[in-house]
Write an enzyme that holds these catalytic residues in place. Sequence first.
Site, PDB file in Angstrom:
ATOM      1  N   ASN A  92      99.631  40.550  89.078  1.00 16.57           N
ATOM      2  CA  ASN A  92      99.236  39.144  89.186  1.00 16.57           C
ATOM      3  C   ASN A  92     100.422  38.330  89.690  1.00 16.57           C
ATOM      4  O   ASN A  92     101.573  38.758  89.572  1.00 16.57           O
ATOM      5  CB  ASN A  92      98.804  38.620  87.806  1.00 16.57           C
ATOM      6  CG  ASN A  92      98.327  37.188  87.849  1.00 16.57           C
ATOM      7  OD1 ASN A  92      97.640  36.767  88.778  1.00 16.57           O
ATOM      8  ND2 ASN A  92      98.703  36.392  86.853  1.00 16.57           N
TER       9      ASN A  92
ATOM     10  N   GLU B  89     105.569  32.291  96.824  1.00 13.14           N
ATOM     11  CA  GLU B  89     104.580  33.290  96.390  1.00 13.14           C
ATOM     12  C   GLU B  89     104.219  34.205  97.561  1.00 13.14           C
ATOM     13  O   GLU B  89     104.093  35.419  97.395  1.00 13.14           O
ATOM     14  CB  GLU B  89     103.319  32.594  95.874  1.00 13.14           C
ATOM     15  CG  GLU B  89     103.523  31.857  94.574  1.00 13.14           C
ATOM     16  CD  GLU B  89     102.223  31.284  94.017  1.00 13.14           C
ATOM     17  OE1 GLU B  89     101.159  31.872  94.207  1.00 13.14           O
ATOM     18  OE2 GLU B  89     102.285  30.224  93.379  1.00 13.14           O
TER      19      GLU B  89
ATOM     20  N   HIS C 133     102.033  34.338  89.364  1.00  9.34           N
ATOM     21  CA  HIS C 133     101.916  33.137  88.532  1.00  9.34           C
ATOM     22  C   HIS C 133     102.949  32.106  89.015  1.00  9.34           C
ATOM     23  O   HIS C 133     104.107  32.450  89.267  1.00  9.34           O
ATOM     24  CB  HIS C 133     102.178  33.507  87.068  1.00  9.34           C
ATOM     25  CG  HIS C 133     102.050  32.341  86.151  1.00  9.34           C
ATOM     26  ND1 HIS C 133     100.833  31.854  85.744  1.00  9.34           N
ATOM     27  CD2 HIS C 133     102.991  31.539  85.589  1.00  9.34           C
ATOM     28  CE1 HIS C 133     101.027  30.805  84.958  1.00  9.34           C
ATOM     29  NE2 HIS C 133     102.321  30.605  84.847  1.00  9.34           N
TER      30      HIS C 133
ATOM     31  N   GLU D  41      96.861  42.412  78.105  1.00  6.23           N
ATOM     32  CA  GLU D  41      95.793  41.586  77.542  1.00  6.23           C
ATOM     33  C   GLU D  41      96.253  40.147  77.258  1.00  6.23           C
ATOM     34  O   GLU D  41      95.515  39.195  77.485  1.00  6.23           O
ATOM     35  CB  GLU D  41      95.217  42.247  76.284  1.00  6.23           C
ATOM     36  CG  GLU D  41      93.838  41.708  75.982  1.00  6.23           C
ATOM     37  CD  GLU D  41      93.149  42.447  74.844  1.00  6.23           C
ATOM     38  OE1 GLU D  41      93.590  43.562  74.493  1.00  6.23           O
ATOM     39  OE2 GLU D  41      92.183  41.883  74.305  1.00  6.23           O
ATOM     40  N   GLU D  42      97.470  40.011  76.778  1.00  4.87           N
ATOM     41  CA  GLU D  42      97.968  38.649  76.519  1.00  4.87           C
ATOM     42  C   GLU D  42      98.260  37.947  77.856  1.00  4.87           C
ATOM     43  O   GLU D  42      98.901  38.537  78.745  1.00  4.87           O
ATOM     44  CB  GLU D  42      99.255  38.720  75.682  1.00  4.87           C
ATOM     45  CG  GLU D  42      99.689  37.379  75.167  1.00  4.87           C
ATOM     46  CD  GLU D  42     101.064  37.453  74.485  1.00  4.87           C
ATOM     47  OE1 GLU D  42     101.760  36.446  74.478  1.00  4.87           O
ATOM     48  OE2 GLU D  42     101.420  38.538  73.988  1.00  4.87           O
TER      49      GLU D  42
ATOM     50  N   GLY E  76      92.714  31.441  98.359  1.00  2.00           N
ATOM     51  CA  GLY E  76      93.095  32.784  98.778  1.00  2.00           C
ATOM     52  C   GLY E  76      94.254  32.866  99.747  1.00  2.00           C
ATOM     53  O   GLY E  76      94.323  33.790 100.553  1.00  2.00           O
ATOM     54  N   THR E  77      95.215  31.924  99.649  1.00  4.29           N
ATOM     55  CA  THR E  77      96.354  32.050 100.576  1.00  4.29           C
ATOM     56  C   THR E  77      97.234  33.252 100.212  1.00  4.29           C
ATOM     57  O   THR E  77      97.799  33.885 101.108  1.00  4.29           O
ATOM     58  CB  THR E  77      97.215  30.766 100.626  1.00  4.29           C
ATOM     59  OG1 THR E  77      97.788  30.524  99.344  1.00  4.29           O
ATOM     60  CG2 THR E  77      96.402  29.568 101.073  1.00  4.29           C
TER      61      THR E  77
END
Length: 201
Positions: free
Chosen positions: A114, A181, A116, A149-150, A15-16
């Site tokens: 999100n 990030e 990544h 969804e993908e 959770g950083t």
Amino acid sequence: MAKKVNIAILISGTGTNMQALVNACNSPNFPANVAVVVANKKQSLGLAWAKEQGLNSVLVDSAKFALQTNSRLAFEQELQNVLQSFAVELICLAGFMRLLTGWFIEQWQQKIINIHPSLLPNFKGANAVFDALQAKASLTGCTTHFVVEEMDAGPIILQKSVPISQNDNLESLKAKILQLEHQIYPETLKIVCNQILTKIK
Ligand code: GRF
């Protein structure tokens, strides 16, 4: 006080990134408020940290549903109940290692983001940093995007790159990317929340 967007941060592990988002939300003029942190694993270190901070924090234990028929749906229904009970308006996935179904995503269109650890569309999937090293790429980085969804395929919001040096190994490269990030995720959250708030006006 100015309206803020109520967010949920979904985590599975350390959770950083969650911490970076929480820190950003703690500054008075930031357009988001952390309504709840949800973890799907009871051993998540991030969940313990969130509790210590006095944040609303909930475990929706995906293991608990594993043996049920329709385990994915049962998990997501409970998740959905939690999110609704905290009046969540935007979901931030931050190291949430679980694919969400079309049923769930449909209810949160353009409302799930999100982060990544690669320059998408390169190196999708759970081993992005390893895959970039294996491919002997000279450059990698991180990407924030809306969730569709993908897997790892939604519209990109921000990216930041980092060169891969010959001395890099998995650990060193992960650490370099993670630093980036922690910069782009709060920036992304600010952009997305300001967009949401502009639409509401
Ligand atoms: C990050 O590398 C993120 O990009 C990926 O999972 C990792 C989570 O790290 N999705 P942390 O739990 O935020 O420290």
